[in-house]
Design an enzyme around this catalytic site. Structure first.
Site, PDB file in Angstrom:
ATOM      1  N   GLN A  56       8.029  -5.084  -1.577  1.00 35.37           N
ATOM      2  CA  GLN A  56       7.620  -5.118  -2.983  1.00 35.37           C
ATOM      3  C   GLN A  56       8.594  -4.286  -3.820  1.00 35.37           C
ATOM      4  O   GLN A  56       8.833  -3.109  -3.519  1.00 35.37           O
ATOM      5  CB  GLN A  56       6.198  -4.569  -3.159  1.00 35.37           C
ATOM      6  CG  GLN A  56       5.703  -4.816  -4.585  1.00 35.37           C
ATOM      7  CD  GLN A  56       4.350  -4.200  -4.887  1.00 35.37           C
ATOM      8  OE1 GLN A  56       4.131  -3.036  -4.594  1.00 35.37           O
ATOM      9  NE2 GLN A  56       3.450  -4.972  -5.471  1.00 35.37           N
ATOM     10  N   TYR A  64       2.790  -0.742 -14.387  1.00 41.55           N
ATOM     11  CA  TYR A  64       4.142  -0.219 -14.143  1.00 41.55           C
ATOM     12  C   TYR A  64       5.126  -0.940 -15.059  1.00 41.55           C
ATOM     13  O   TYR A  64       4.718  -1.754 -15.892  1.00 41.55           O
ATOM     14  CB  TYR A  64       4.495  -0.351 -12.659  1.00 41.55           C
ATOM     15  CG  TYR A  64       3.589   0.539 -11.831  1.00 41.55           C
ATOM     16  CD1 TYR A  64       3.636   1.927 -11.995  1.00 41.55           C
ATOM     17  CD2 TYR A  64       2.640   0.010 -10.953  1.00 41.55           C
ATOM     18  CE1 TYR A  64       2.777   2.761 -11.281  1.00 41.55           C
ATOM     19  CE2 TYR A  64       1.782   0.834 -10.242  1.00 41.55           C
ATOM     20  CZ  TYR A  64       1.857   2.214 -10.411  1.00 41.55           C
ATOM     21  OH  TYR A  64       0.994   3.028  -9.731  1.00 41.55           O
ATOM     22  N   ALA A  85       5.088  -0.370  -2.532  1.00 42.86           N
ATOM     23  CA  ALA A  85       5.989  -0.512  -3.680  1.00 42.86           C
ATOM     24  C   ALA A  85       7.247   0.308  -3.406  1.00 42.86           C
ATOM     25  O   ALA A  85       7.172   1.465  -3.015  1.00 42.86           O
ATOM     26  CB  ALA A  85       5.293   0.025  -4.929  1.00 42.86           C
ATOM     27  N   HIS A  96      -0.442  -3.560 -12.552  1.00 41.11           N
ATOM     28  CA  HIS A  96      -0.944  -2.171 -12.536  1.00 41.11           C
ATOM     29  C   HIS A  96      -0.290  -1.221 -13.536  1.00 41.11           C
ATOM     30  O   HIS A  96      -0.185  -0.027 -13.277  1.00 41.11           O
ATOM     31  CB  HIS A  96      -0.793  -1.562 -11.130  1.00 41.11           C
ATOM     32  CG  HIS A  96      -1.495  -2.369 -10.080  1.00 41.11           C
ATOM     33  ND1 HIS A  96      -1.234  -2.230  -8.745  1.00 41.11           N
ATOM     34  CD2 HIS A  96      -2.443  -3.321 -10.168  1.00 41.11           C
ATOM     35  CE1 HIS A  96      -1.978  -3.058  -8.045  1.00 41.11           C
ATOM     36  NE2 HIS A  96      -2.727  -3.744  -8.904  1.00 41.11           N
ATOM     37  N   HIS A 113       6.877  -6.482  -8.511  1.00 35.93           N
ATOM     38  CA  HIS A 113       5.623  -5.822  -8.919  1.00 35.93           C
ATOM     39  C   HIS A 113       5.495  -5.853 -10.445  1.00 35.93           C
ATOM     40  O   HIS A 113       6.073  -5.032 -11.148  1.00 35.93           O
ATOM     41  CB  HIS A 113       5.646  -4.381  -8.416  1.00 35.93           C
ATOM     42  CG  HIS A 113       4.314  -3.684  -8.465  1.00 35.93           C
ATOM     43  ND1 HIS A 113       3.252  -4.142  -9.206  1.00 35.93           N
ATOM     44  CD2 HIS A 113       3.876  -2.558  -7.846  1.00 35.93           C
ATOM     45  CE1 HIS A 113       2.220  -3.327  -9.045  1.00 35.93           C
ATOM     46  NE2 HIS A 113       2.569  -2.359  -8.224  1.00 35.93           N
ATOM     47  N   LEU A 119       0.837  -1.208   0.000  1.00 33.79           N
ATOM     48  CA  LEU A 119       0.000   0.000   0.000  1.00 33.79           C
ATOM     49  C   LEU A 119       0.869   1.255   0.000  1.00 33.79           C
ATOM     50  O   LEU A 119       1.446   1.643   1.019  1.00 33.79           O
ATOM     51  CB  LEU A 119      -0.942  -0.012   1.207  1.00 33.79           C
ATOM     52  CG  LEU A 119      -2.043  -1.088   1.158  1.00 33.79           C
ATOM     53  CD1 LEU A 119      -2.668  -1.311   2.517  1.00 33.79           C
ATOM     54  CD2 LEU A 119      -3.105  -0.745   0.125  1.00 33.79           C
TER      55      LEU A 119
HETATM   56  C1  LIG Z   1      -3.804   3.441  -1.016  1.00 35.30           C
HETATM   57  C2  LIG Z   1      -3.440   2.299  -1.887  1.00 35.30           C
HETATM   58  C3  LIG Z   1      -2.127   2.105  -2.261  1.00 35.30           C
HETATM   59  C4  LIG Z   1      -1.769   1.008  -3.049  1.00 35.30           C
HETATM   60  N1  LIG Z   1      -0.454   0.801  -3.340  1.00 35.30           N
HETATM   61  C5  LIG Z   1      -0.074  -0.312  -4.007  1.00 35.30           C
HETATM   62  C6  LIG Z   1       1.290  -0.616  -4.190  1.00 35.30           C
HETATM   63  O1  LIG Z   1       2.196   0.083  -3.710  1.00 35.30           O
HETATM   64  N2  LIG Z   1       1.594  -1.751  -4.890  1.00 35.30           N
HETATM   65  C7  LIG Z   1       0.626  -2.576  -5.401  1.00 35.30           C
HETATM   66  O2  LIG Z   1       0.946  -3.575  -6.026  1.00 35.30           O
HETATM   67  N3  LIG Z   1      -0.688  -2.315  -5.197  1.00 35.30           N
HETATM   68  C8  LIG Z   1      -1.049  -1.221  -4.502  1.00 35.30           C
HETATM   69  N4  LIG Z   1      -2.376  -1.004  -4.239  1.00 35.30           N
HETATM   70  C9  LIG Z   1      -3.349  -2.038  -4.557  1.00 35.30           C
HETATM   71  C10 LIG Z   1      -3.562  -2.918  -3.305  1.00 35.30           C
HETATM   72  O3  LIG Z   1      -2.400  -3.625  -2.983  1.00 35.30           O
HETATM   73  C11 LIG Z   1      -4.733  -3.899  -3.466  1.00 35.30           C
HETATM   74  O4  LIG Z   1      -4.411  -4.811  -4.465  1.00 35.30           O
HETATM   75  C12 LIG Z   1      -6.017  -3.178  -3.822  1.00 35.30           C
HETATM   76  O5  LIG Z   1      -6.213  -2.094  -2.956  1.00 35.30           O
HETATM   77  C13 LIG Z   1      -7.229  -4.100  -3.745  1.00 35.30           C
HETATM   78  O6  LIG Z   1      -7.376  -4.607  -2.457  1.00 35.30           O
HETATM   79  P1  LIG Z   1      -8.467  -4.007  -1.407  1.00 35.30           P
HETATM   80  O7  LIG Z   1      -9.787  -3.992  -2.111  1.00 35.30           O
HETATM   81  O8  LIG Z   1      -8.406  -4.960  -0.248  1.00 35.30           O
HETATM   82  O9  LIG Z   1      -8.021  -2.610  -1.060  1.00 35.30           O
HETATM   83  C14 LIG Z   1      -2.752   0.108  -3.488  1.00 35.30           C
HETATM   84  C15 LIG Z   1      -4.083   0.307  -3.124  1.00 35.30           C
HETATM   85  C16 LIG Z   1      -4.431   1.375  -2.316  1.00 35.30           C
HETATM   86  C17 LIG Z   1      -5.850   1.529  -1.870  1.00 35.30           C
END
Ligand SMILES: Cc1cc2nc3c(=O)[nH]c(=O)nc-3n(C[C@H](O)[C@H](O)[C@H](O)COP(=O)(O)O)c2cc1C
Length: 518
Positions: A101, A167, A59, A165, A162, A25
């Site tokens: 990550q 990237y 990340a 998404h 990673h 996150l």
């Molecule tokens: C605030 C925020 C930051 C996130 N940062 C990352 C990240 O750094 N790397 C990543 O792979 N996914 C990131 N995600 C995606 C989450 O890891 C997760 O896959 C996504 O929020 C869905 O899960 P949830 O419905 O339980 O929130 C982020 C999501 C949120 C909400």
């Protein structure tokens, strides 16, 4: 039916104590140079303490030019190692696996942050990105591997690459974005080459005991479902990885590609033969029932994002109660602060629609008449122990009679004690009218009082008095029949529910719940 608190044993023997992984996150809490901040340390260690069997960092970029966000945690330089050592050790001390990550944003790196043109698999006009040269692709691969070594030296149990998404690794994987005509572009085999070389290189550099996971996301950014499934199977069959983390955004959703809608998105991935590789998925797993349903569907462990932001101890809450449901959104900034988010993280969460409530503010004006004073008395003063007070006056009177009947003391002393006991009893009996009479002749009576409640506290102001009470000063908030009692070290204050709107009552009730948790 796997139990939520049963352990997961990876193929290298590493043990995860339960079925909950904290999702990566991003949150903007790190220092500008990518070093760990106390805020980031606090937020993540609080999740490890909250029972996550695996705590994943946000990340973390492997090259400066791959920085994707302001305040991102870096692992592209040895100068980052000290911070990571501190973080990994603290996560592990809570019986949680510490995994970082590894990330590179590619064309999605903001130019403001990296001070140069971002890079990608190909030239991408929309992002003003330039294609990496072959040498630069090899350097990128080596920098992912070097970052993994840095992670190992820092004490992490493993890394997650990673590849999701949109990237850089998914820019290479995507046929829409990757138009290269060297060995890193063309068919899926070539587009996946960079990912495969990174994984294989990390395994060689870090050894079999180091956990190695890969995050993929099947939809958006030109990712085709069938290619993603092939990629998963190949990762399992031909590359030495420990887990696949699928970011589905909604684990219960239908596929976006119409031709694949005979099965749900999750079913497409659970039908793959993962052999000894573990599978985790993320996306709207919010309740205890969701967790159990996903484990029952054949997923080895769940990955929790937003529900873990709302509840640092989500695993403990679900393990003890499968009917657990998270708090309703939106939540206040005070709530998130209490769940370990710094101001920067809270600001970042405002980008997510409907997550953070707009700052609360309520204002009203009313006349302080007898009914208000009377209610204040009933709600805040009747709790004084009248029974005990009567006991004292009866004691005084009895002592007086005893002196009169059984001693030679002056009867004046005896009658004096009886009289004091009586006056005392009258004072207790007529306390309310006496108190009311005093209020009604005070300057405050029949004056307008303006009351405001906001994120900082409660403020009341009238011609006669002005008071400010910050939530931080308040120790406890108690619901009474007609309102709220706010306890602070020097006393207590009463808020009448009939003077508050429904939202204001809800806000005070949330503050009361927060006080209970502190
Ligand atoms: C605030 C925020 C930051 C996130 N940062 C990352 C990240 O750094 N790397 C990543 O792979 N996914 C990131 N995600 C995606 C989450 O890891 C997760 O896959 C996504 O929020 C869905 O899960 P949830 O419905 O339980 O929130 C982020 C999501 C949120 C909400």
């Amino acid at each position: 039916m796997p139990q939520t608190d049963s352990a997961v044993i990876f193929k290298n023997g590493q043990r995860m104590s339960n079925r909950f992984m904290l999702a990566p996150l991003t949150n903007g809490q790190s220092h500008d140079d990518g070093k760990l901040s106390d805020e980031e340390y606090h937020w993540l260690t609080m999740r490890a303490e909250g029972g996550f069997g695996l705590t994943m960092t946000c990340a973390s970029h492997v090259q400066f030019i791959g920085k994707g966000f302001a305040g991102q945690l870096g692992i592209y330089d040895d100068a980052h190692i000290d911070g990571h050592k501190r973080l990994a050790a603290a996560i592990k001390s809570n019986d949680s696996l510490a995994i970082i990550q590894l990330h590179h944003a590619g064309m999605r790196s903001p130019e403001d942050e990296i001070q140069e043109q971002p890079v990608s698999a190909s030239d991408i006009e929309k992002h003003n990105a330039r294609a990496l040269s072959l040498l630069e692709v090899q350097q990128l691969r080596d920098d992912f591997i070097a970052a993994a070594r840095r992670a190992q030296i820092s004490g992490y149990d493993g890394i997650e690459v990673h590849g999701a998404h949109g990237y850089i690794l998914s820019q290479f994987l995507s046929a829409e974005i990757n138009k290269r005509n060297d060995e890193y572009g063309g068919d899926l085999q070539n587009r996946a080459r960079l990912l495969f070389e990174i994984i294989d290189g990390i395994r060689v550099a870090c050894g079999a005991d180091f956990l190695l996971g890969v995050r993929l996301s099947p939809e958006r950014f030109g990712m085709q479902l069938s290619e993603m499934k092939t990629l998963c199977q190949q990762l399992v069959d031909e590359h030495d990885i420990d887990f696949i983390d699928l970011s589905l955004w909604d684990v219960f959703k239908q596929t976006e590609e119409v031709q694949h809608q005979s099965k749900s998105l999750l079913e497409h991935f659970t039908e793959i033969d993962y052999k000894d590789v573990k599978l985790t998925v993320a996306g709207k797993i919010n309740t205890g029932k969701d967790v159990q349903a996903i484990l029952d569907a054949g997923v080895d462990f769940v990955t929790i994002g937003r529900a873990a932001i709302l509840h640092h101890d989500f695993p403990k809450l679900v393990i003890s109660n499968l009917d657990f449901e998270p708090v309703k959104l939106p939540v206040s900034e005070a709530y998130l602060a209490q769940e370990g988010l710094s101001e920067k993280f809270i600001t970042y969460m405002k980008n997510w629609d409907g997550f953070v409530a707009s700052p609360f503010h309520y204002e009203t004006t009313y006349t302080l008449d007898k009914s208000h004073f009377s209610e204040t008395f009933d709600e805040s003063m009747t709790q004084n122990r009248t029974g005990k007070a009567y006991f004292k006056s009866i004691g005084l009177a009895l002592a007086g009679f005893a002196i009169l009947l059984f001693t030679d003391f002056s009867p004046y002393v005896a009658w004096f004690l009886v009289a004091i006991g009586g006056v005392d009893a009258l004072g207790i009996y007529y306390r309310k009218p006496w108190w009311l009479a005093r209020q009604m002749v005070s300057q405050a009576a029949n004056n307008k009082l303006s009351l405001s409640i906001d994120e900082n506290g409660v403020m009341s102001k009238s011609f006669a008095v002005e008071s400010r009470l910050a939530w931080s000063e308040i120790e406890r908030i108690e619901r009474t029949k007609q309102g709220w009692l706010l306890y602070y070290p020097a006393g207590r204050s009463y808020l009448s529910a009939r003077c508050l709107s429904e939202e204001a009552n809800k806000f005070v009730s949330e503050q009361a719940a927060l006080k209970l948790k502190q």
